[in-house]
Scaffold this active site. Structure first.
Site, PDB file in Angstrom:
ATOM      1  N   GLU A  78       1.918   7.226   3.884  1.00 19.02           N
ATOM      2  CA  GLU A  78       0.880   6.791   4.805  1.00 19.02           C
ATOM      3  C   GLU A  78      -0.495   7.366   4.449  1.00 19.02           C
ATOM      4  O   GLU A  78      -1.490   6.659   4.486  1.00 19.02           O
ATOM      5  CB  GLU A  78       1.276   7.224   6.230  1.00 19.02           C
ATOM      6  CG  GLU A  78       0.341   6.765   7.315  1.00 19.02           C
ATOM      7  CD  GLU A  78       0.414   5.272   7.572  1.00 19.02           C
ATOM      8  OE1 GLU A  78       1.378   4.642   7.079  1.00 19.02           O
ATOM      9  OE2 GLU A  78      -0.481   4.741   8.246  1.00 19.02           O
ATOM     10  N   ASP A  79      -0.545   8.619   4.131  1.00 10.36           N
ATOM     11  CA  ASP A  79      -1.842   9.280   4.012  1.00 10.36           C
ATOM     12  C   ASP A  79      -2.442   9.291   2.612  1.00 10.36           C
ATOM     13  O   ASP A  79      -3.654   9.302   2.462  1.00 10.36           O
ATOM     14  CB  ASP A  79      -1.748  10.735   4.511  1.00 10.36           C
ATOM     15  CG  ASP A  79      -1.531  10.806   6.016  1.00 10.36           C
ATOM     16  OD1 ASP A  79      -1.589   9.751   6.667  1.00 10.36           O
ATOM     17  OD2 ASP A  79      -1.311  11.918   6.516  1.00 10.36           O
TER      18      ASP A  79
END
Ligand code: MN
Length: 522
Positions: A78-79
């Site tokens: 996600e990051d």
């Protein structure tokens, strides 16, 4: 921060990791350090600290190497854009599955009180294909709550409320008392600052008196147990959590002087027989308050909690709660499902001298449906030398269907003493739960298509659907949606339903709108 220090901290919390486990954790640490090297927390600290803390939390719950590795990698997709394929290539399918599960949970956003119960239930149903995903998410949230003061103020309250209304209840239902308590107390301060201050003051005023009373009780008890020939036991005092106290005060509408379990004396003994013997001894020294004797050993709470509880007059006129339990019950009360994830049935080290019958009766029945392969024939597990509860993780993953107890998650969670499970038939077995790109949950019948999804969101979206993306990829309209898919509908003003859509639409709602639209056109 020295690399080796962090890795060592994780490994030290693990229960006798094998050389293979050690290597895997080290590899994941190096991978995460590289992936997140330019990534900082709100506090300005390197992001890696968050990952290490999450992994340490998992290790301290007794989770195995794979879950710990997934904890180190949980934000990498996600990051920082690591591909799930890369995780699979480096760490295998199972770890990829866990990381992707946590990533999906992260897409869910708290939408406020009026909808949270429903969302909570669906959140679990849709995503907890493997309970380890939820446990990772809980430890992720725990570290985020420990560092919440660094988050911009505008966001704090939302995160705190979400923690109180979604994550703490999940920890509770999974029986992980130790995590629930901390989540609640950390969130309470930001969610309801005034109530927090008031409750804190109340508790502080009462604590000194209560602790003195507990000390006295503890000394008297040790003497009495010794005289009765019970030598193998330990005691510990627990002070009620702030939020738990606040909730109880509010619910009962009474003053703090009427709350008897602000602090409790815990007596931990080797066997169930000892529990009842100790209860008798306690009652022979201190008079019990009638109607406050509770046998959660014979009748466990719905989340599996077991103990004997009694409230006694401590001699000085004050009342004190006493909880009596075995080591196993104690571990289960603190670690809940986490203490079960690693066993196969019947191999859990039991309480000394405990008959099999007791063990069977008290094993968390519902756990079985959450743990892949639980109760089935699986690879042998290694039980550590000291016969502790921590055993090594199995390597197999077998998808399981959603357990019935999840259904009760959406119901009023009154109080741990009062709520009852509703083990109805599993209505979720023929539904799928999918997400909008903003994290709202839409439930549909099994085999539903993007057309059904579009109409379920809004008839205008259905009527002008041009195409659909599932998990970021364009898909044909006859695609069967799966649990936890994220569905994005593309619309165009000029787009209109076609008769072909009737073949792929499963819901009456979609079919009705398609027909209407076609009739209007012709
Ligand atoms: Mn995280």
């Amino acid at each position: 921060m020295s690399e080796m220090t962090s890795v060592k901290e994780i490994l030290d919390l693990m229960d006798g990791p094998s050389a293979e486990d050690t290597e895997l954790v080290l590899k994941a640490y190096v991978f995460a350090a590289e992936a997140h090297k330019d990534h900082k927390r709100f506090s300005g600290e390197p992001y890696l600290i968050h990952l290490v803390e999450t992994a340490k939390g998992l290790a301290s719950l007794g989770m195995g190497a794979k879950t710990i590795v997934a904890g180190l990698l949980h934000d990498s997709v996600e990051d920082v854009g690591v591909l799930p394929e890369t995780i699979e290539k480096e760490f295998g399918k199972e770890i990829r599955f866990l990381v992707e599960g946590v990533t999906k949970l992260g897409h869910l956003k708290y939408r406020g009180a009026e909808r949270h119960r429903e969302s909570l239930r669906k959140l679990l149903v849709a995503t907890s294909k493997d309970v380890r995903v939820l446990i990772i998410k809980l430890m992720d949230r725990l570290h985020n709550m420990r560092t919440l003061r660094h988050v911009p103020e505008a966001k704090r309250k939302r995160i705190a409320l979400e923690t109180l209304e979604i994550y703490a209840p999940i920890a509770h239902r999974l029986g992980i008392g130790v995590v629930r308590r901390e989540l609640e107390d950390l969130a309470f301060e930001f969610a309801q600052p005034d109530a927090y201050e008031k409750t804190k003051k109340l508790l502080t005023e009462r604590t000194k008196e209560t602790v003195e009373r507990l000390d006295k009780l503890d000394r008297g008890l040790k003497r009495a147990l010794g005289e009765a020939g019970i030598t193998e036991f330990r005691t510990d005092a627990r002070v009620k959590g702030l939020f738990s106290l606040y909730r109880k005060l509010a619910r009962k509408g009474v003053g703090i002087e009427n709350i008897y379990d602000i602090a409790a004396l815990r007596i931990i003994v080797p066997t169930v027989d000892d529990c009842y013997r100790v209860l008798g001894i306690v009652h022979s020294i201190w008079r019990p308050l009638p109607n406050k004797i509770k046998d959660y050993i014979t009748v466990p709470k719905p989340n599996g909690y077991q103990s004997l509880h009694t409230t006694v007059f401590a001699g000085d006129g004050g009342l004190v709660e006493v909880q009596i339990r075995t080591e196993r019950m104690h571990r289960e009360a603190e670690f809940g499902i986490a203490s079960h994830v690693l066993y196969k049935e019947g191999e859990a080290p039991d309480d000394a001298g405990q008959p099999l019958v007791e063990r069977k009766q008290t094993s968390f029945e519902w756990v079985r449906s959450l743990i892949p392969g639980f109760g089935k024939k699986v690879d042998p597990v290694a039980i550590s030398d000291d016969n502790s509860m921590k055993v090594r993780e199995r390597n197999r993953y077998v998808p399981t269907k959603m357990p019935e107890w999840i259904e009760s998650l959406g119901e009023e969670d009154a109080d741990e003493e009062e709520f009852e499970t509703s083990l109805k038939s599993d209505i979720f077995s023929h539904r799928v739960f999918v997400f909008t790109p903003t994290g709202d949950v839409i439930d549909l019948p099994t085999d539903s298509s993007p057309v059904d999804f579009a109409y379920a969101v809004h008839s205008d979206i259905g009527d002008h659907m041009w195409g659909a993306k599932v998990n970021g990829k364009l898909v044909p309209l006859d695609t069967k949606l799966q649990n936890a898919d994220i569905v994005h509908i593309e619309t165009r003003k000029s787009a209109r339903p076609s008769a072909k859509w009737l073949d792929v639409a499963k819901t009456a709602l979609a079919r009705r709108h398609i027909r209407l639209s076609i009739e209007r056109k012709s």
